[in-house]
Every structure is written in C-alpha cells, then in structure tokens.
Design a protein around this motif. Structure first.
Motif, PDB file in Angstrom:
ATOM      1  N   GLY A   1     -25.795 -25.968  40.190  1.00  0.00           N
ATOM      2  CA  GLY A   1     -26.917 -25.129  40.583  1.00  0.00           C
ATOM      3  C   GLY A   1     -27.282 -25.300  42.039  1.00  0.00           C
ATOM      4  N   ARG A   2     -28.491 -24.920  42.349  1.00  0.00           N
ATOM      5  CA  ARG A   2     -28.965 -24.995  43.727  1.00  0.00           C
ATOM      6  C   ARG A   2     -30.459 -25.283  43.737  1.00  0.00           C
ATOM      7  N   VAL A   3     -30.896 -25.923  44.816  1.00  0.00           N
ATOM      8  CA  VAL A   3     -32.316 -26.155  45.061  1.00  0.00           C
ATOM      9  C   VAL A   3     -32.675 -25.418  46.342  1.00  0.00           C
ATOM     10  N   THR A   4     -33.610 -24.496  46.243  1.00  0.00           N
ATOM     11  CA  THR A   4     -34.038 -23.709  47.392  1.00  0.00           C
ATOM     12  C   THR A   4     -35.458 -24.108  47.766  1.00  0.00           C
ATOM     13  N   VAL A   5     -35.642 -24.510  49.007  1.00  0.00           N
ATOM     14  CA  VAL A   5     -36.964 -24.886  49.511  1.00  0.00           C
ATOM     15  C   VAL A   5     -37.418 -23.818  50.495  1.00  0.00           C
ATOM     16  N   THR A   6     -38.534 -23.184  50.196  1.00  0.00           N
ATOM     17  CA  THR A   6     -39.093 -22.144  51.060  1.00  0.00           C
ATOM     18  C   THR A   6     -40.412 -22.630  51.634  1.00  0.00           C
ATOM     19  N   VAL A   7     -40.515 -22.631  52.943  1.00  0.00           N
ATOM     20  CA  VAL A   7     -41.719 -23.069  53.634  1.00  0.00           C
ATOM     21  C   VAL A   7     -42.361 -21.858  54.299  1.00  0.00           C
ATOM     22  N   ASP A   8     -43.611 -21.580  53.958  1.00  0.00           N
ATOM     23  CA  ASP A   8     -44.362 -20.480  54.561  1.00  0.00           C
ATOM     24  C   ASP A   8     -45.516 -21.034  55.384  1.00  0.00           C
ATOM     25  N   LEU A   9     -45.493 -20.736  56.675  1.00  0.00           N
ATOM     26  CA  LEU A   9     -46.597 -21.085  57.565  1.00  0.00           C
ATOM     27  C   LEU A   9     -47.414 -19.825  57.809  1.00  0.00           C
ATOM     28  N   ASP A  10     -48.732 -19.952  57.841  1.00  0.00           N
ATOM     29  CA  ASP A  10     -49.558 -18.772  58.052  1.00  0.00           C
ATOM     30  C   ASP A  10     -49.508 -18.335  59.518  1.00  0.00           C
ATOM     31  N   ALA A  11     -50.216 -17.245  59.824  1.00  0.00           N
ATOM     32  CA  ALA A  11     -50.145 -16.646  61.157  1.00  0.00           C
ATOM     33  C   ALA A  11     -50.636 -17.603  62.235  1.00  0.00           C
ATOM     34  N   GLU A  12     -51.713 -18.347  61.955  1.00  0.00           N
ATOM     35  CA  GLU A  12     -52.249 -19.270  62.957  1.00  0.00           C
ATOM     36  C   GLU A  12     -51.256 -20.380  63.258  1.00  0.00           C
ATOM     37  N   ALA A  13     -50.621 -20.901  62.210  1.00  0.00           N
ATOM     38  CA  ALA A  13     -49.637 -21.959  62.414  1.00  0.00           C
ATOM     39  C   ALA A  13     -48.455 -21.452  63.225  1.00  0.00           C
ATOM     40  N   ALA A  14     -47.992 -20.240  62.910  1.00  0.00           N
ATOM     41  CA  ALA A  14     -46.856 -19.670  63.632  1.00  0.00           C
ATOM     42  C   ALA A  14     -47.192 -19.460  65.103  1.00  0.00           C
ATOM     43  N   ALA A  15     -48.423 -19.028  65.362  1.00  0.00           N
ATOM     44  CA  ALA A  15     -48.836 -18.805  66.748  1.00  0.00           C
ATOM     45  C   ALA A  15     -48.904 -20.116  67.514  1.00  0.00           C
ATOM     46  N   GLN A  16     -49.432 -21.166  66.872  1.00  0.00           N
ATOM     47  CA  GLN A  16     -49.532 -22.464  67.517  1.00  0.00           C
ATOM     48  C   GLN A  16     -48.151 -23.072  67.759  1.00  0.00           C
ATOM     49  N   LEU A  17     -47.235 -22.782  66.828  1.00  0.00           N
ATOM     50  CA  LEU A  17     -45.911 -23.374  66.923  1.00  0.00           C
ATOM     51  C   LEU A  17     -45.113 -22.807  68.080  1.00  0.00           C
ATOM     52  N   GLY A  18     -45.314 -21.518  68.369  1.00  0.00           N
ATOM     53  CA  GLY A  18     -44.581 -20.896  69.461  1.00  0.00           C
ATOM     54  C   GLY A  18     -43.212 -20.429  69.033  1.00  0.00           C
ATOM     55  N   ASP A  19     -42.268 -20.448  69.943  1.00  0.00           N
ATOM     56  CA  ASP A  19     -40.923 -19.937  69.693  1.00  0.00           C
ATOM     57  C   ASP A  19     -40.195 -20.832  68.687  1.00  0.00           C
ATOM     58  N   PRO A  20     -39.878 -20.313  67.487  1.00  0.00           N
ATOM     59  CA  PRO A  20     -39.200 -21.154  66.481  1.00  0.00           C
ATOM     60  C   PRO A  20     -37.764 -21.481  66.847  1.00  0.00           C
ATOM     61  N   ALA A  21     -37.238 -20.830  67.888  1.00  0.00           N
ATOM     62  CA  ALA A  21     -35.858 -21.117  68.294  1.00  0.00           C
ATOM     63  C   ALA A  21     -35.702 -22.555  68.774  1.00  0.00           C
ATOM     64  N   GLY A  22     -36.811 -23.184  69.136  1.00  0.00           N
ATOM     65  CA  GLY A  22     -36.740 -24.560  69.616  1.00  0.00           C
ATOM     66  C   GLY A  22     -36.721 -25.591  68.508  1.00  0.00           C
ATOM     67  N   LEU A  23     -36.840 -25.142  67.265  1.00  0.00           N
ATOM     68  CA  LEU A  23     -36.826 -26.085  66.147  1.00  0.00           C
ATOM     69  C   LEU A  23     -35.413 -26.611  65.901  1.00  0.00           C
TER      70      LEU A  23
END
Length: 262
Positions: free
Chosen positions: A49-71
């Motif tokens: 089988g498989r284990v799928t982990v989905t992480v959802d950050l809200d709009a404020e978190a995404a804005a604070q995080l900035g460009d996700p390409a740097g992750l």
C-alpha cells in the motif's frame, strides 16, 4: 505587538526527521493561523500500500512563508518519500508526500517516519487473512499526542533552532495563536480492501478516520482500529449450487432405489 517571523534555516529544515514535524515547522514558524495534516493509509489486497501525508497551510501561513521554491525536502526524498512541489490551494499552500510499503510489516516503520520515533504511532499492525468464503483485513495503531507540538522535535533539531524545540519560546507561540487546539490538527484515514466495515472512528464511504489536535495542551491517547471483510459472493453461490446438486443427486438415487424395490 506582533512577533516577527523567524523562518528556520535550510539546515534546520533538512534535519527534520518526520513528515509531521516538517508540517509544524512550516506552519508554526511561519506564523500560521491553521495547519492541517492528513495521514491516509491505503491498503491493497496483497498487504502492500501507500501512506499519503497532505499538509495544508492557510493563506496567512502561505503569505508569511513566502516563495515555497526555497523549501528543501532532500531528507524526505532520500528516505524514499515522493514529494510533490508545493501547490496553491484556496489561497494557502498544500504539500503532498507519499511513501509506499511492500508488506504489512513495513507499515509500522513508515508511520514512524510520519510521526517520529517518540511514540506518536506505536504498536501498529496490519493483519490479512484469506479463507474459502473471502478475506479480511484488520488495522490497528496507538495514537499518542501530547498537545504540545514540541513533541515532534528532537535534541539535534532543538540545538539547530537555538535551544528551542520549534525555534520559538512558548510566549511567542502563544502570541501567534499556536497554542490553540485548532492551530494544528492531525487526521488519520485508513482505506482497506473492500472498504472498512467496522472502526472505532468515523466511517465515510468505506474510509475510517480519526481527528485530534496537535496543539492546545490537550493530550490524545487512543487506539485506532478498523477492519474490513471482502466476501467472495461468486464462491458462495457456486458452493450453494454445488450443495444443491449433491442433494438432488441423492434424491434421484433414493427415488431410483425405491422404484426398483417396487
């Protein structure tokens, strides 16, 4: 006065040892209002089988995080996880990571990678049985959450983050609202072959699920169980038809002997 965001260094990110910890670092350290983590265990009839982990950050978190390409997800990919590029969703950000397991025994180690080695998931078992009339699958694991996101950190990461498990003091986390029960939640879902018939959680569309807070100080200590039975209807019909034929043959034989006796 708002607390300034102090994103973790690239080194801190690559040292994260579990998927849930990565979610908390991205969410809480980016001043998130809400972080939702969904762990979906999908089991095939052969026990793989498989284990799928989905992480959802809200709009404020995404804005604070900035460009996700740097992750950086190098630690996860090197451990065998497949990580999709972060994608925008409802103004926020979604990150999906997938890890497969080949046997029921391997599922426990995969869940250890999801929750860390400090007992978030423990006693995990996946049992399959195959009989004449059908097959059955039973899943169980113990979920233990302290209600404190620092549970997902470790000594090495704490050192990297300046002696703080999540890079912030408890006072700073409180100002960000990270001590609310709904600041970070964990949902565990399990899909079994044929769909779950019984579970001590909710069942929707054959999928069993449980939800618990990772923040807010409320501890969770719960055994998660789900089972499914896949009956072989065709086999039962054929068996029934075969039994009828046997009965009919016996009746014919008895009638024949009776007529000969007459």
């Amino acid at each position: 006065m708002p607390v300034r965001s102090r994103p973790p260094s690239p080194g801190a990110r690559t040292r994260s040892r579990c998927v849930v910890l990565l979610a908390l670092l991205l969410g809480l350290l980016a001043a998130a209002c809400r972080t939702e983590v969904d762990v979906h265990v999908q089991v095939e009839p052969d026990g793989s089988g498989r284990v799928t982990v989905t992480v959802d950050l809200d709009a404020e978190a995404a804005a604070q995080l900035g460009d996700p390409a740097g992750l950086s997800f190098e630690d996860m990919t090197s451990a065998g996880w497949e990580v999709d590029p972060p994608a925008a969703r409802d103004g926020g950000l979604r990150i999906v990571a997938v890890r497969t397991f080949a046997t029921p025994e391997q599922l426990a180690s995969v869940l250890d990678e999801v929750g860390g080695a400090d007992g978030v998931f423990s006693g995990t078992s996946l049992e399959l049985s195959d009989g004449f009339a059908g097959s059955s699958t039973e899943f169980r694991t113990d979920l233990a959450l302290s209600g404190d996101p620092a549970q997902f950190s470790d000594e090495q990461l704490t050192q990297v983050l300046g002696g703080l498990p999540l890079g912030r003091t408890p006072e700073e986390l409180a100002l960000l609202g990270a001590d609310r029960p709904d600041a970070a939640t964990l949902t565990v879902r399990v899909s079994l072959p044929g769909g779950a018939d019984e579970a001590n959680g909710e069942i929707d569309g054959g999928v069993a699920s449980w939800t618990a807070p990772m923040t807010g100080g409320t501890a969770t200590d719960e055994e998660l169980t789900a089972s499914a039975e896949d009956r072989r209807t065709t086999t039962l019909v054929l068996a029934g038809a075969g039994a009828l034929l046997v009965v009919a043959a016996v009746v014919v034989a008895v009638v024949g002997l009776t007529r000969r006796a007459d």
